[in-house]
Design an enzyme around this catalytic site. Structure first.
Site, short mmCIF file in Angstrom:
data_model
loop_
_atom_site.label_atom_id
_atom_site.label_comp_id
_atom_site.label_asym_id
_atom_site.label_seq_id
_atom_site.Cartn_x
_atom_site.Cartn_y
_atom_site.Cartn_z
CD GLU A 43 -2.96 -1.09 2.00
OE1 GLU A 43 -2.96 -0.16 3.27
OE2 GLU A 43 -3.88 -1.67 2.25
CB CYS A 63 -9.47 -5.84 -8.13
SG CYS A 63 -8.18 -5.60 -8.74
CD GLU A 89 -5.03 -10.49 -6.30
OE1 GLU A 89 -4.27 -9.65 -5.66
OE2 GLU A 89 -6.00 -10.99 -5.62
CB CYS A 122 -3.29 -6.12 -5.81
SG CYS A 122 -4.96 -5.12 -5.86
N1 THU Z 1 -5.80 -6.66 -2.59
C1 THU Z 1 -5.19 -7.34 -2.69
O1 THU Z 1 -3.90 -7.07 -2.80
N2 THU Z 1 -5.28 -8.33 -3.40
C2 THU Z 1 -7.36 -8.88 -3.31
O2 THU Z 1 -7.39 -9.44 -4.13
C3 THU Z 1 -8.22 -8.10 -3.03
C4 THU Z 1 -6.78 -6.41 -2.14
C5 THU Z 1 -5.75 -5.27 -1.37
C6 THU Z 1 -5.61 -4.25 -1.83
C7 THU Z 1 -5.96 -3.00 -0.88
O3 THU Z 1 -4.53 -3.19 -0.20
C8 THU Z 1 -6.42 -4.54 0.46
O4 THU Z 1 -5.95 -5.28 0.08
C9 THU Z 1 -7.37 -4.03 1.31
O5 THU Z 1 -8.37 -3.33 -0.51
#
Ligand code: THU
Length: 137
Positions: free
Chosen positions: A47, A90, A58, A56
């Protein structure tokens, strides 16, 4: 070809989630991406105080793999430590994964509870014309 060990891949995703940098959402996610040659690349969410720059898990795993020379992946597991229920990728990650994974590629996602969802890239991201028109290099 050997059967794909989705349980083992999911365990690697859980481990990777422990490295998440998620001070804003407190929501830790890990991903483990299996390349065609059997190599596993992992990633976690990273983040940023400028929230929109968050990466993310992935896409973090994907850039690890592509940066090491892989560009075709056959499965991905995604573990969300701070959710009891499975959390799917997402929309942006579905698009980006589809660049490097066929529609038959396997996707497993789960939370900290017992439920797991097993699906494919094609189910998560259907009608992807890129797969029909281009081959990857
Ligand atoms: N997030 C991911 O890394 N992958 C997902 O499949 C869903 C969401 C992360 C993004 C953010 O840092 C946190 O989860 C909250 O949305």
């Amino acid at each position: 070809m050997h059967a794909i060990d989705l349980d083992g891949l999911f365990r690697e995703a859980q481990h990777a989630a422990g490295f998440a940098y998620a001070p804003y959402s407190r929501f830790r996610v890990g991903a483990a991406l299996l390349a065609e040659d059997g190599t596993v690349y992992t990633g976690c969410n990273v983040e940023n105080r400028s929230f929109g720059l968050t990466l993310c898990a992935e896409r973090s795993a994907l850039v690890q793999g592509v940066s090491k020379g892989s560009c075709s992946f056959i499965a991905i597991a995604i573990a969300a430590l701070d959710s009891m229920k499975p959390v799917g990728p997402c929309g942006a990650c579905r698009q980006v994964l589809s660049e490097f994974m066929s529609s038959e590629a396997l996707v497993r996602f789960g939370g900290s509870g017992p439920d797991r969802v097993d699906t494919t890239i094609g189910t998560l991201y259907p009608y992807d014309s890129l797969h029909d028109q281009f081959s990857r290099v």
